[in-house]
Design an enzyme around this catalytic site. Sequence first.
Site, PDB file in Angstrom:
ATOM      1  N   ASP A  71      80.458  21.372  46.942  1.00  0.00           N
ATOM      2  CA  ASP A  71      81.658  20.526  46.910  1.00  0.00           C
ATOM      3  C   ASP A  71      82.679  21.052  47.921  1.00  0.00           C
ATOM      4  OD1 ASP A  71      82.267  22.867  45.566  1.00  0.00           O
ATOM      5  OD2 ASP A  71      82.637  21.924  43.640  1.00  0.00           O
ATOM      6  N   ASN A 140      85.810  22.259  31.490  1.00  0.00           N
ATOM      7  CA  ASN A 140      85.733  20.871  31.000  1.00  0.00           C
ATOM      8  C   ASN A 140      84.329  20.283  31.182  1.00  0.00           C
ATOM      9  OD1 ASN A 140      85.607  20.514  33.744  1.00  0.00           O
ATOM     10  ND2 ASN A 140      87.322  19.082  33.895  1.00  0.00           N
ATOM     11  N   HIS A 142      82.601  20.311  33.999  1.00  0.00           N
ATOM     12  CA  HIS A 142      82.255  19.830  35.342  1.00  0.00           C
ATOM     13  C   HIS A 142      81.235  20.751  35.996  1.00  0.00           C
ATOM     14  CE1 HIS A 142      85.819  21.996  37.586  1.00  0.00           C
ATOM     15  NE2 HIS A 142      84.772  22.765  37.527  1.00  0.00           N
ATOM     16  N   GLU A 147      83.705  15.652  37.613  1.00  0.00           N
ATOM     17  CA  GLU A 147      84.618  15.747  36.479  1.00  0.00           C
ATOM     18  C   GLU A 147      84.116  14.873  35.319  1.00  0.00           C
ATOM     19  OE1 GLU A 147      86.595  18.126  36.688  1.00  0.00           O
ATOM     20  OE2 GLU A 147      88.340  17.800  37.958  1.00  0.00           O
TER      21      GLU A 147
END
Length: 246
Positions: A71, A140, A142, A147
């Site tokens: 990413d 979370n 991800h 996300e």
Amino acid sequence: MGTPTLIEVEDAEQFGAVVADYFSESIQQVSNKPTVVLPTGFTPLPFYKEVVERYQNGESYLNKFKYLALDEYLGLPEGDHRLFASWLSREILSPLSILNEDRIIFDSATSDTEGECARIEKAIEEKGRIDLAIIGLGSNGHIGFNEPGSHQDSKTRKIKLTLETREANSEYWGSLEDVPTHAMTLGIGTLKKAKKTLLMVLGKHKARILKDTLSKPVCVDIPSTYLQNQEHVTIIGDRDAFSEME
Ligand code: PGA
């Protein structure tokens, strides 16, 4: 459906050595230069340190791979120290003398994110495979910057970062204002092409999400649950990270 191999280690030093062993064995198993996804974050740092030390001590085969970025932030200029490409370069790619032609990276400054993400997908298609995806886990759920809400078949694309992720990333750069609002990420569907996947998890603050990753129904709200349906997954974590598992 594969059952992940779980490996529990004592501390960060042992973690670095065990992940480095896994990496080293994996790249030697592939005859022509394997494509390897590597992540940024605090979690991989002991692993990168160990690999660089081994390389400097003569294990010269450790740089026989092609790096594929997981990413990247969107909108940072070339040379910005926050670029994930720069971070990876500092920690592992330059110490291992990985050539630019062996780095498949995002152009953060692009004005055509769709074209940029399509270029990355095409590079993976041309190569025909991802040999090894080494990834971290966000609190979370991800993976990369996929996300919550990311579809299990999602492709490489632009994404808006959640406040939670931006707050977590502010630990890297000092303040929330220093963290870009958008990024580009390999999709979950893209990561599913990996022949082998290594998830690295360190710390008590990841224990709950690691448990959810492996025990909650596969869903878009917890992108990391895709790992339940993935073949050849290994998870290396410390005792704290595994502390909520039965
Ligand atoms: P960390 O980040 O290694 O800094 O915890 C992991 C992630 O957010 O994917």
